[in-house]
Design a protein around this motif. Structure first.
Motif, PDB file in Angstrom:
ATOM      1  N   MET A 101       0.832  -1.203   0.000  1.00  0.00           N
ATOM      2  CA  MET A 101       0.000   0.000   0.000  1.00  0.00           C
ATOM      3  C   MET A 101       0.869   1.255   0.000  1.00  0.00           C
ATOM      4  O   MET A 101       0.546   2.253  -0.647  1.00  0.00           O
ATOM      5  N   GLU A 102       2.000   1.203   0.731  1.00  0.00           N
ATOM      6  CA  GLU A 102       2.894   2.360   0.783  1.00  0.00           C
ATOM      7  C   GLU A 102       3.492   2.658  -0.588  1.00  0.00           C
ATOM      8  O   GLU A 102       3.645   3.820  -0.976  1.00  0.00           O
ATOM      9  N   GLN A 103       3.829   1.604  -1.347  1.00  0.00           N
ATOM     10  CA  GLN A 103       4.381   1.795  -2.686  1.00  0.00           C
ATOM     11  C   GLN A 103       3.339   2.369  -3.640  1.00  0.00           C
ATOM     12  O   GLN A 103       3.643   3.231  -4.466  1.00  0.00           O
ATOM     13  N   VAL A 104       2.106   1.878  -3.511  1.00  0.00           N
ATOM     14  CA  VAL A 104       1.016   2.421  -4.330  1.00  0.00           C
ATOM     15  C   VAL A 104       0.782   3.886  -3.983  1.00  0.00           C
ATOM     16  O   VAL A 104       0.631   4.737  -4.866  1.00  0.00           O
ATOM     17  N   ALA A 105       0.751   4.179  -2.680  1.00  0.00           N
ATOM     18  CA  ALA A 105       0.513   5.555  -2.233  1.00  0.00           C
ATOM     19  C   ALA A 105       1.639   6.480  -2.664  1.00  0.00           C
ATOM     20  O   ALA A 105       1.407   7.653  -2.994  1.00  0.00           O
ATOM     21  N   ALA A 106       2.872   5.984  -2.676  1.00  0.00           N
ATOM     22  CA  ALA A 106       4.009   6.810  -3.078  1.00  0.00           C
ATOM     23  C   ALA A 106       3.862   7.296  -4.518  1.00  0.00           C
ATOM     24  O   ALA A 106       4.299   8.401  -4.861  1.00  0.00           O
ATOM     25  N   ALA A 107       3.222   6.483  -5.359  1.00  0.00           N
ATOM     26  CA  ALA A 107       3.006   6.877  -6.749  1.00  0.00           C
ATOM     27  C   ALA A 107       1.941   7.962  -6.874  1.00  0.00           C
ATOM     28  O   ALA A 107       1.864   8.639  -7.903  1.00  0.00           O
ATOM     29  N   LEU A 108       1.119   8.129  -5.832  1.00  0.00           N
ATOM     30  CA  LEU A 108       0.042   9.118  -5.863  1.00  0.00           C
ATOM     31  C   LEU A 108       0.418  10.426  -5.179  1.00  0.00           C
ATOM     32  O   LEU A 108      -0.359  11.371  -5.202  1.00  0.00           O
ATOM     33  N   THR A 109       1.588  10.470  -4.559  1.00  0.00           N
ATOM     34  CA  THR A 109       1.962  11.630  -3.757  1.00  0.00           C
ATOM     35  C   THR A 109       3.211  12.309  -4.303  1.00  0.00           C
ATOM     36  O   THR A 109       3.907  11.767  -5.163  1.00  0.00           O
ATOM     37  N   HIS A 110       3.485  13.494  -3.769  1.00  0.00           N
ATOM     38  CA  HIS A 110       4.618  14.299  -4.234  1.00  0.00           C
ATOM     39  C   HIS A 110       5.392  14.806  -3.021  1.00  0.00           C
ATOM     40  O   HIS A 110       4.853  15.549  -2.193  1.00  0.00           O
ATOM     41  N   LYS A 111       6.660  14.423  -2.929  1.00  0.00           N
ATOM     42  CA  LYS A 111       7.502  14.810  -1.810  1.00  0.00           C
ATOM     43  C   LYS A 111       8.094  16.201  -2.027  1.00  0.00           C
ATOM     44  O   LYS A 111       8.282  16.646  -3.165  1.00  0.00           O
ATOM     45  N   ILE A 112       8.423  16.846  -0.921  1.00  0.00           N
ATOM     46  CA  ILE A 112       9.109  18.130  -0.982  1.00  0.00           C
ATOM     47  C   ILE A 112      10.553  17.908  -1.414  1.00  0.00           C
ATOM     48  O   ILE A 112      11.174  16.895  -1.068  1.00  0.00           O
ATOM     49  N   ALA A 113      11.102  18.856  -2.168  1.00  0.00           N
ATOM     50  CA  ALA A 113      12.475  18.756  -2.654  1.00  0.00           C
ATOM     51  C   ALA A 113      13.455  18.645  -1.486  1.00  0.00           C
ATOM     52  O   ALA A 113      13.278  19.292  -0.453  1.00  0.00           O
ATOM     53  N   PRO A 114      14.504  17.847  -1.637  1.00  0.00           N
ATOM     54  CA  PRO A 114      15.468  17.643  -0.546  1.00  0.00           C
ATOM     55  C   PRO A 114      16.160  18.930  -0.078  1.00  0.00           C
ATOM     56  O   PRO A 114      16.568  19.025   1.073  1.00  0.00           O
ATOM     57  N   GLY A 115      16.296  19.924  -0.957  1.00  0.00           N
ATOM     58  CA  GLY A 115      17.016  21.136  -0.578  1.00  0.00           C
ATOM     59  C   GLY A 115      16.212  22.159   0.200  1.00  0.00           C
ATOM     60  O   GLY A 115      16.749  23.214   0.581  1.00  0.00           O
ATOM     61  N   VAL A 116      14.940  21.887   0.469  1.00  0.00           N
ATOM     62  CA  VAL A 116      14.095  22.853   1.182  1.00  0.00           C
ATOM     63  C   VAL A 116      14.590  23.014   2.621  1.00  0.00           C
ATOM     64  O   VAL A 116      14.812  22.033   3.330  1.00  0.00           O
ATOM     65  N   ARG A 117      14.761  24.264   3.059  1.00  0.00           N
ATOM     66  CA  ARG A 117      15.309  24.539   4.388  1.00  0.00           C
ATOM     67  C   ARG A 117      14.237  24.874   5.425  1.00  0.00           C
ATOM     68  O   ARG A 117      14.543  25.011   6.604  1.00  0.00           O
ATOM     69  N   ASN A 118      12.993  25.043   5.017  1.00  0.00           N
ATOM     70  CA  ASN A 118      11.932  25.300   6.001  1.00  0.00           C
ATOM     71  C   ASN A 118      11.797  24.120   6.946  1.00  0.00           C
ATOM     72  O   ASN A 118      11.867  22.962   6.522  1.00  0.00           O
ATOM     73  N   ARG A 119      11.548  24.402   8.220  1.00  0.00           N
ATOM     74  CA  ARG A 119      11.289  23.337   9.185  1.00  0.00           C
ATOM     75  C   ARG A 119       9.770  23.118   9.228  1.00  0.00           C
ATOM     76  O   ARG A 119       9.013  23.955   9.741  1.00  0.00           O
ATOM     77  N   ILE A 120       9.340  22.003   8.667  1.00  0.00           N
ATOM     78  CA  ILE A 120       7.914  21.710   8.530  1.00  0.00           C
ATOM     79  C   ILE A 120       7.543  20.642   9.548  1.00  0.00           C
ATOM     80  O   ILE A 120       8.104  19.540   9.546  1.00  0.00           O
TER      81      ILE A 120
END
Length: 281
Positions: free
Chosen positions: A3-22
């Motif tokens: 399910m995690e692999q299927v969900a990963a295809a449906l989602t969009h991660k933040i770029a690795p270089g983002v410096r904001n603390r979220i």
């Protein structure tokens, strides 16, 4: 495929270089108790709760949080070492370090609840908070995104229901008011269960946040190292490219950009073109 692999295809991660603390955040609370006088059960309908009738106010007892780029979920509770005072100090310090807070209904629930806990005593508990004013972070409320972008097009906007609808990992349990009463009274089993439940909500919220990223029109600006700020996607921090379509306002048009990663669209507020000098009355 999991399910995690299927969900990963449906989602969009933040770029690795983002410096904001979220910070992804969720809280659980103990309900309040009030005394009421009544002649008939109908008298209790829409009964106003007077301050003098309250024997216990609702209060936050569990906070789980996760930095977006970390795999660890932080688990804090009122019954941890140091009691309620230490618990609130830890939560206050955690929130004060965040640039962006993310949560489901965070604007109308989690944030105001925590503010009340940080600065106000709660009837029914002896602790009197003395915490400094919080340097308030920006928020992304995943429930508001669903309401604003989908309206009646998404009939089920609860965290658990919507995650199930779109096929991403959802909640792992249900809130149990009686279990919270037992946890505050000392039940180790209920404390573990409720904290696990809160942690599950944090993980589900991050999945939802990543799923709805291209739909978040007013995402706070992201700071990315080594990139042109004008070409940075506000929603995920990846690169954007100009598209032929222009954004049309009342009297101006703007160049539009599209993110190459998540598909987010934005307008470039630079050198707009005036299309009219007449506005509607």
């Amino acid at each position: 495929m999991s399910m995690e692999q299927v969900a990963a295809a449906l989602t969009h991660k933040i770029a690795p270089g983002v410096r904001n603390r979220i910070l992804i955040l969720d809280v659980e609370r103990l309900p309040g108790i009030t005394q009421q006088s009544w002649w008939d059960r109908g008298d209790l309908k829409n009964r106003y709760v007077h301050h003098e009738t309250v024997t216990r106010e609702p209060r936050t007892t569990i906070v789980c949080a996760k930095w977006y780029d970390s795999g660890e979920v932080i688990r804090l509770a009122e019954w941890d070492k140091g009691g309620r005072g230490a618990f609130l100090k830890r939560v206050h310090r955690l929130v004060s370090e965040a640039d962006i807070l993310v949560g489901h209904n965070v604007d109308n629930a989690d944030v105001p609840w925590l503010k009340g806990d940080f600065y106000l005593p709660r009837i029914g508990h002896s602790h009197r908070p003395k915490l400094p004013v919080l340097p308030e972070p920006k928020t992304v409320d995943t429930l508001k995104v669903l309401r604003r972008q989908f309206k009646s097009g998404a009939p089920f906007k609860g965290l658990d229901a919507f995650c199930q609808v779109v096929g991403i990992p959802s909640k792992t349990d249900r809130y149990d008011r009686d279990a919270m009463e037992r946890a505050v009274a000392g039940s180790v089993e209920d404390r573990q269960r409720l904290t696990d439940y809160c942690e599950g909500d944090v993980i589900a919220t991050q999945w939802l946040y990543d799923w709805q990223r291209p739909h978040i029109k007013n995402h706070p600006a992201l700071f990315v190292d080594g990139q042109n700020k004008l070409d940075t996607c506000r929603a995920c921090g990846h690169e954007t490219k100009p598209i032929a379509k222009r954004y049309v306002a009342d009297v101006m048009t703007y160049t539009m950009q599209r993110c190459v990663e998540c598909g987010w669209h934005g307008r470039l507020s630079l050198e707009p073109e005036r299309m009219s000098i007449v506005r509607g009355v």
